[in-house]
Design a protein around this motif. Structure first.
Motif, PDB file in Angstrom:
ATOM      1  N   ASN A 257       0.695  -1.205  -0.108  1.00  0.00           N
ATOM      2  CA  ASN A 257       0.030  -0.047  -0.069  1.00  0.00           C
ATOM      3  C   ASN A 257       0.728   1.098  -0.095  1.00  0.00           C
ATOM      4  O   ASN A 257       1.845   1.425   0.856  1.00  0.00           O
ATOM      5  CB  ASN A 257      -0.961  -0.129   1.456  1.00  0.00           C
ATOM      6  CG  ASN A 257      -1.767   1.230   1.329  1.00  0.00           C
ATOM      7  OD1 ASN A 257      -2.131   1.759   0.310  1.00  0.00           O
ATOM      8  ND2 ASN A 257      -2.379   1.501   2.487  1.00  0.00           N
ATOM      9  N   LEU A 258       0.749   2.056  -1.130  1.00  0.00           N
ATOM     10  CA  LEU A 258       1.842   3.143  -1.292  1.00  0.00           C
ATOM     11  C   LEU A 258       1.376   4.518  -0.703  1.00  0.00           C
ATOM     12  O   LEU A 258       1.891   5.177   0.090  1.00  0.00           O
ATOM     13  CB  LEU A 258       2.029   3.321  -2.781  1.00  0.00           C
ATOM     14  CG  LEU A 258       2.747   2.085  -3.412  1.00  0.00           C
ATOM     15  CD1 LEU A 258       3.048   2.356  -4.669  1.00  0.00           C
ATOM     16  CD2 LEU A 258       4.193   1.938  -2.779  1.00  0.00           C
ATOM     17  N   THR A 259       0.112   4.820  -1.007  1.00  0.00           N
ATOM     18  CA  THR A 259      -0.103   6.548  -0.991  1.00  0.00           C
ATOM     19  C   THR A 259      -1.130   6.810   0.104  1.00  0.00           C
ATOM     20  O   THR A 259      -1.226   7.989   0.677  1.00  0.00           O
ATOM     21  CB  THR A 259      -0.731   7.056  -2.189  1.00  0.00           C
ATOM     22  OG1 THR A 259      -1.769   6.414  -2.614  1.00  0.00           O
ATOM     23  CG2 THR A 259       0.460   6.935  -3.098  1.00  0.00           C
ATOM     24  N   GLY A 260      -2.295   5.844   0.582  1.00  0.00           N
ATOM     25  CA  GLY A 260      -3.125   6.058   1.445  1.00  0.00           C
ATOM     26  C   GLY A 260      -3.520   5.090   2.524  1.00  0.00           C
ATOM     27  O   GLY A 260      -3.499   4.033   2.000  1.00  0.00           O
ATOM     28  N   PRO A 261      -3.840   5.452   3.640  1.00  0.00           N
ATOM     29  CA  PRO A 261      -4.604   4.375   4.282  1.00  0.00           C
ATOM     30  C   PRO A 261      -5.985   3.713   3.854  1.00  0.00           C
ATOM     31  O   PRO A 261      -6.638   4.411   3.430  1.00  0.00           O
ATOM     32  CB  PRO A 261      -4.825   5.007   5.624  1.00  0.00           C
ATOM     33  CG  PRO A 261      -5.061   6.614   5.405  1.00  0.00           C
ATOM     34  CD  PRO A 261      -4.345   6.957   4.453  1.00  0.00           C
ATOM     35  N   ILE A 262      -6.231   2.461   4.078  1.00  0.00           N
ATOM     36  CA  ILE A 262      -7.261   1.528   3.308  1.00  0.00           C
ATOM     37  C   ILE A 262      -7.752   0.651   4.448  1.00  0.00           C
ATOM     38  O   ILE A 262      -6.827   0.249   5.556  1.00  0.00           O
ATOM     39  CB  ILE A 262      -6.957   0.943   2.209  1.00  0.00           C
ATOM     40  CG1 ILE A 262      -5.871  -0.021   2.317  1.00  0.00           C
ATOM     41  CG2 ILE A 262      -6.753   1.940   1.049  1.00  0.00           C
ATOM     42  CD1 ILE A 262      -5.627  -0.804   1.084  1.00  0.00           C
ATOM     43  N   VAL A 263      -9.017   0.325   4.506  1.00  0.00           N
ATOM     44  CA  VAL A 263      -9.509  -0.598   5.306  1.00  0.00           C
ATOM     45  C   VAL A 263      -9.802  -1.786   4.240  1.00  0.00           C
ATOM     46  O   VAL A 263     -10.619  -1.648   3.410  1.00  0.00           O
ATOM     47  CB  VAL A 263     -10.918  -0.055   6.130  1.00  0.00           C
ATOM     48  CG1 VAL A 263     -11.552  -1.340   6.792  1.00  0.00           C
ATOM     49  CG2 VAL A 263     -10.375   0.925   6.895  1.00  0.00           C
ATOM     50  N   ILE A 264      -9.503  -3.144   4.660  1.00  0.00           N
ATOM     51  CA  ILE A 264      -9.674  -4.116   3.877  1.00  0.00           C
ATOM     52  C   ILE A 264     -10.395  -5.329   4.994  1.00  0.00           C
ATOM     53  O   ILE A 264     -10.177  -5.250   6.027  1.00  0.00           O
ATOM     54  CB  ILE A 264      -8.440  -4.897   3.228  1.00  0.00           C
ATOM     55  CG1 ILE A 264      -7.571  -5.594   4.291  1.00  0.00           C
ATOM     56  CG2 ILE A 264      -7.698  -3.912   2.379  1.00  0.00           C
ATOM     57  CD1 ILE A 264      -6.564  -6.515   3.569  1.00  0.00           C
ATOM     58  N   LYS A 265     -11.571  -6.010   4.241  1.00  0.00           N
ATOM     59  CA  LYS A 265     -12.219  -6.947   5.054  1.00  0.00           C
ATOM     60  C   LYS A 265     -11.259  -8.348   4.488  1.00  0.00           C
ATOM     61  O   LYS A 265     -11.348  -8.795   3.275  1.00  0.00           O
ATOM     62  CB  LYS A 265     -13.559  -7.127   4.457  1.00  0.00           C
ATOM     63  CG  LYS A 265     -14.210  -8.360   5.221  1.00  0.00           C
ATOM     64  CD  LYS A 265     -15.702  -8.381   4.644  1.00  0.00           C
ATOM     65  CE  LYS A 265     -16.549  -7.326   5.546  1.00  0.00           C
ATOM     66  NZ  LYS A 265     -17.787  -7.454   5.384  1.00  0.00           N
ATOM     67  N   ALA A 266     -10.915  -9.089   5.119  1.00  0.00           N
ATOM     68  CA  ALA A 266     -10.012 -10.301   4.956  1.00  0.00           C
ATOM     69  C   ALA A 266     -10.986 -11.463   4.424  1.00  0.00           C
ATOM     70  O   ALA A 266     -12.100 -11.475   4.588  1.00  0.00           O
ATOM     71  CB  ALA A 266      -9.351 -10.918   6.278  1.00  0.00           C
ATOM     72  N   SER A 267     -10.416 -12.095   3.254  1.00  0.00           N
ATOM     73  CA  SER A 267     -10.890 -13.236   2.703  1.00  0.00           C
ATOM     74  C   SER A 267     -10.380 -14.521   2.594  1.00  0.00           C
ATOM     75  O   SER A 267     -10.968 -15.501   1.768  1.00  0.00           O
ATOM     76  CB  SER A 267     -11.388 -12.762   1.065  1.00  0.00           C
ATOM     77  OG  SER A 267     -10.142 -12.477   0.300  1.00  0.00           O
ATOM     78  N   SER A 268      -9.212 -14.217   3.284  1.00  0.00           N
ATOM     79  CA  SER A 268      -8.523 -15.519   3.452  1.00  0.00           C
ATOM     80  C   SER A 268      -7.898 -15.591   4.685  1.00  0.00           C
ATOM     81  O   SER A 268      -7.776 -14.587   5.434  1.00  0.00           O
ATOM     82  CB  SER A 268      -7.473 -15.600   2.403  1.00  0.00           C
ATOM     83  OG  SER A 268      -6.484 -14.850   2.592  1.00  0.00           O
ATOM     84  N   THR A 269      -7.320 -16.700   5.120  1.00  0.00           N
ATOM     85  CA  THR A 269      -6.397 -16.732   6.187  1.00  0.00           C
ATOM     86  C   THR A 269      -4.824 -16.523   5.850  1.00  0.00           C
ATOM     87  O   THR A 269      -4.464 -16.640   4.633  1.00  0.00           O
ATOM     88  CB  THR A 269      -6.375 -18.054   7.147  1.00  0.00           C
ATOM     89  OG1 THR A 269      -5.895 -19.106   6.121  1.00  0.00           O
ATOM     90  CG2 THR A 269      -8.019 -18.280   7.480  1.00  0.00           C
ATOM     91  N   SER A 270      -3.939 -16.645   6.663  1.00  0.00           N
ATOM     92  CA  SER A 270      -2.400 -16.501   6.456  1.00  0.00           C
ATOM     93  C   SER A 270      -2.020 -17.725   5.553  1.00  0.00           C
ATOM     94  O   SER A 270      -1.249 -17.728   4.788  1.00  0.00           O
ATOM     95  CB  SER A 270      -1.609 -16.246   7.577  1.00  0.00           C
ATOM     96  OG  SER A 270      -1.531 -17.306   8.458  1.00  0.00           O
ATOM     97  N   ASN A 271      -2.868 -18.943   5.843  1.00  0.00           N
ATOM     98  CA  ASN A 271      -2.505 -20.007   5.187  1.00  0.00           C
ATOM     99  C   ASN A 271      -2.715 -20.242   3.920  1.00  0.00           C
ATOM    100  O   ASN A 271      -2.573 -21.346   3.186  1.00  0.00           O
ATOM    101  CB  ASN A 271      -2.595 -21.375   6.203  1.00  0.00           C
ATOM    102  CG  ASN A 271      -1.902 -21.642   7.357  1.00  0.00           C
ATOM    103  OD1 ASN A 271      -0.584 -21.182   7.381  1.00  0.00           O
ATOM    104  ND2 ASN A 271      -2.628 -22.090   8.369  1.00  0.00           N
ATOM    105  N   THR A 272      -3.878 -19.558   3.487  1.00  0.00           N
ATOM    106  CA  THR A 272      -4.594 -19.713   2.251  1.00  0.00           C
ATOM    107  C   THR A 272      -4.474 -18.373   1.317  1.00  0.00           C
ATOM    108  O   THR A 272      -5.122 -18.157   0.441  1.00  0.00           O
ATOM    109  CB  THR A 272      -6.112 -19.938   2.567  1.00  0.00           C
ATOM    110  OG1 THR A 272      -6.666 -18.801   3.032  1.00  0.00           O
ATOM    111  CG2 THR A 272      -6.165 -21.348   2.993  1.00  0.00           C
ATOM    112  N   SER A 273      -3.664 -17.541   1.806  1.00  0.00           N
ATOM    113  CA  SER A 273      -3.560 -16.205   1.039  1.00  0.00           C
ATOM    114  C   SER A 273      -2.388 -16.423   0.023  1.00  0.00           C
ATOM    115  O   SER A 273      -2.070 -17.583  -0.397  1.00  0.00           O
ATOM    116  CB  SER A 273      -2.711 -15.376   1.949  1.00  0.00           C
ATOM    117  OG  SER A 273      -1.450 -15.492   2.232  1.00  0.00           O
TER     118      SER A 273
END
Length: 748
Positions: free
Chosen positions: A308-324
């Motif tokens: 993420n380069l220029t601005g803060p964002i909010v994301i909703k996770a669609s995976s776990t760390s093991n399935t990313s």
């Protein structure tokens, strides 16, 4: 709860579910040293009830086990312990250090110092020193060799002892036996005043073996650095938004789908997700090789590892760390290292027979020569030479060393191999079939006649097109200037796959799509340069929209290179004949087939296979999935549909088609090097063993020859990628600098 139940529960919690009731556990076993260790672990663990598959990665010293869930997890750690390998859960690893490399270097330095000094003393003996001087030199050599045996030899002795304690053997057993017998026999000769002593052979054997083992470790560690680099792209955690609106830092392992995270500028995305608030420029270079940041908005999907380069964002996770995305890429890389190449399966079987065969050979040599001349000392010297010179190390390294280096070099070019057999198959292909849209072309059509359509019609068509995900609809909706993007009040939209989208506005039925369906006009309106979409109402044509899809800058050079390598090229496309013919002409008159549905593409490939052709299929869409799965070997770009990436054997993250030629040339060169390595290993053993058996080789020469064979194989493997494919990529990239997608159809 007893200790066994606790261990099983811990193993279950550390495992991931990869299918219904099928789990995967990754264990770390630092004692893995060679191909013999791999075979021992894989055959031993697979015998455990409910274990489906076992794979060992020599580079990472990890054991990956797939097992079916029953009452409890299988006793994997205990089983490895019984096989002579201490193991623990890989996620219990602390930050890796290079202790093993430091140990190897220190042992190598000690062995080199000792061998050099003993060799200088041996030169004096060979030059004809008198008996007293010879005895003195032998004693000095013995005192120098002793610490070399203890310090440098410990690496081999401890490994051999662990194998023997567990009731098995490995390659270090005969090596250790040869070194210890040589040292003991030389010490006996020194004590008794014998003429010959082979301290130089014992220390030189350790020195050259350590050179090979250190070089092997460095090469594997360097190759595996790509995987380590991927792991570092995933942050350790993220600020998760709580129900009350506050944020709390959570480790990445605790992030679950549905959680919302606040990602500040300058941070990497921890898991796959969708933007729910904010906008920013995202650097996707690690994902698809694009150097230019991409502007993202609410609703856009972002993948783990993107920056993420220029601005803060909010994301909703669609995976776990093991399935990313990052985890998927790591698994692909490790799969390429652990998969069994056809040549490797042969080498594994030969290596498995090594220990019993070499011991039997040494015993036979001793008995034969003892019966011939009755000299037990000479018979033992010949037996030691046979024991030392007989080495499957070169054969054991012949394939995996090339495979690891190939996976590393391809990764540096943004290419991921999903299985070890993919490269083997790719080297044997005789034809390549390409999909057109999104593979040979950019896959992003552009509207060319916006200015020839009246404003109200344009606005109305764009409003309807915005409700479709078809590339032409997206291009139409995005080509309208913002002041004109007015939505017409209607909620009645129906998309007809293969035809277009339909909407009812003020009682009238509007259609946007295929000619004949949208307007009732049976004429195809096919154009040599353009793809056309008809906008009609109640069977009457309102507008004809013309689109072009730019040819990828690297397509022409890539196909030319494939032709130069005597590969036949074809295009299979579901698009109409005109645009497909135009692409085929621009690529030098490539044979093509248009208007093909997915079943027709698969049928064509099946027919080619029946004729004896080995086909590489390159495609990116859902409609290419059957063809990708049915081809002899297949490739798909990183931005392909999920089902396309799943069906493909090889994935290239950079969408340029130079990846196809790079992978093919790498596969072909890898096959050549593997054959060279195997041929050398067979020739070496075929010549060396009879000479040693006949008594023509001393333990010193045997030590040098055996160690040199492994070093030759490693050095030969390192030649992969130093020639034509590097030059090819450089040439294609240089040609593409001033090229743009819009140059396709530029004269139209």
């Amino acid at each position: 709860m007893n200790q066994t139940d606790t261990a099983g529960e811990e193993l279950l919690l550390a495992s991931r579910e990869i299918d219904d009731d099928l789990f995967q556990t990754v264990l770390s076993a630092p004692g893995i040293k060679c191909a013999g260790c791999i075979d021992k672990i894989e055959s031993g663990i697979t015998k455990i009830p409910n274990v489906v598959r076992t794979r060992v990665n020599l580079s990472t010293k990890r054991v990956t086990v797939d097992w079916k869930k029953s009452n409890n997890a299988p006793p994997l750690i205990d089983a490895l312990g019984q096989l002579g390998f201490q193991a623990h859960l890989s996620n219990c690893d602390t930050k890796p250090s290079d202790n093993e490399l430091r140990t190897l270097i220190r042992a190598l330095a000690v062995a080199g110092f000792g061998a050099a000094n003993i060799m200088m003393l041996s030169v004096g003996v060979w030059a004809g020193a008198d008996e007293e001087t010879r005895t003195l030199f032998h004693w000095i050599s013995a005192f120098i060799a002793l610490p070399v045996m203890v310090f440098s030899g410990k690496i081999f002795f401890s490994s051999a002892w662990s194998a023997l304690k567990s009731g098995g053997t490995n390659m270090d057993v005969p090596i250790s036996a040869g070194v210890i017998i040589t040292f003991t026999m030389s010490l006996y000769d020194t004590i008794t005043g014998g003429q010959h002593a082979y301290f130089d052979a014992a220390t030189s054997l350790l020195f050259f073996l350590l050179i090979g083992r250190t070089l092997d470790y460095v090469v594997r560690a360097r190759a595996h650095s790509a995987i380590d680099g991927l792991r570092k792209l995933a942050p350790e955690g993220a600020a998760v938004i709580q129900p009350d609106g506050s944020t709390r830092y959570s480790p990445i392992e605790q992030i679950q789908p549905g959680m919302e995270m606040r990602i500040p500028a300058g941070a990497r995305i921890p898991v796959n997700g969708t933007i729910t608030d904010g906008r920013s420029d995202i650097d996707h270079s690690v994902i698809n090789g694009e150097s230019e940041p991409r502007s993202t908005h609410i609703g856009d999907t972002v993948l783990a590892g993107a920056l993420n380069l220029t601005g803060p964002i909010v994301i909703k996770a669609s995976s776990t760390s093991n399935t990313s995305f990052i985890s998927d890429m790591i698994r692909l890389m490790e799969s390429a290292e652990t998969s069994r190449h056809g040549y490797q399966r042969i080498a594994d079987r030969v290596s498995k027979l090594y220990t019993p065969v070499v011991h039997i050979g040494a015993v036979l040599a001793f008995l034969l020569w003892f019966l011939i001349d009755g000299n037990a000392h000479h018979a033992l010297t010949v037996a030691v030479s046979v024991l030392i010179i007989t080495c499957p190390c070169a054969l054991g390294l012949a394939t995996p060393m090339v495979q690891v280096i190939a996976a590393q070099r391809l990764y540096r070019n943004g290419i991921l191999i999903k299985g070890g057999t993919a490269l083997e198959k790719l080297a044997d292909i005789d034809s390549v079939i390409f999909d057109k849209t999104g593979t040979l072309t950019e896959g992003s059509p552009h509207l060319t006649n916006c200015g020839t359509v009246d404003e109200r019609t344009l606005r109305l068509a764009a409003s309807i097109a915005a409700h479709s995900s078809h590339p032409y609809s997206k291009a139409l909706a995005q080509s309208i200037p913002p002041p004109m993007q007015v939505q017409f009040k209607t909620n009645q939209f129906t998309e007809h796959p293969g035809d277009g989208i339909e909407s009812k506005i003020d009682g009238a039925v509007y259609r946007l799509g295929r000619a004949g369906w949208a307007s009732g006009d049976a004429e195809s309106r096919d154009h040599k340069h353009y793809s056309t979409v008809i906008f009609g109402v109640s069977g009457r044509t309102l507008a004809t929209f013309k689109f072009i899809d730019g040819l990828k800058p690297s397509a022409s050079d890539a196909l030319k290179e494939l032709k130069n390598n005597n590969l036949s090229i074809e295009i299979l496309s579901g698009d109409r004949k005109g645009p497909v013919a135009e692409v085929a002409a621009l690529l030098g008159g490539v044979p093509y087939f248009a208007n093909l549905r997915p079943q027709a593409k698969l049928a064509h490939i099946t027919k080619q296979a029946a004729r004896g052709h080995k086909v590489l299929m390159v495609g990116d869409g859902i409609n290419d999935a059957p063809a990708l799965a049915g081809a002899y070997v297949s490739m798909a770009p990183g931005n392909a549909a999920d089902i396309g990436r799943t069906a493909a054997d090889i994935i290239f993250l950079n969408n340029g088609l130079e990846a196809v030629t790079t992978t093919y040339l790498t596969a072909r060169n890898a096959k050549t090097l593997i054959r060279q390595n195997i041929a050398f290993a067979i020739l070496y053993n075929g010549v060396a063993i009879p000479l040693a058996f006949l008594g023509f080789i001393t333990p010193l020469i045997a030590a040098i020859a055996m160690s040199t064979s492994s070093i030759v194989v490693v050095l030969n493997s390192l030649r992969l990628g130093m020639g034509e494919q590097k030059q090819l990529v450089k040439t294609i990239k240089n040609k593409n600098v001033a090229r743009t997608p819009t140059q396709y159809h530029g004269a139209a």
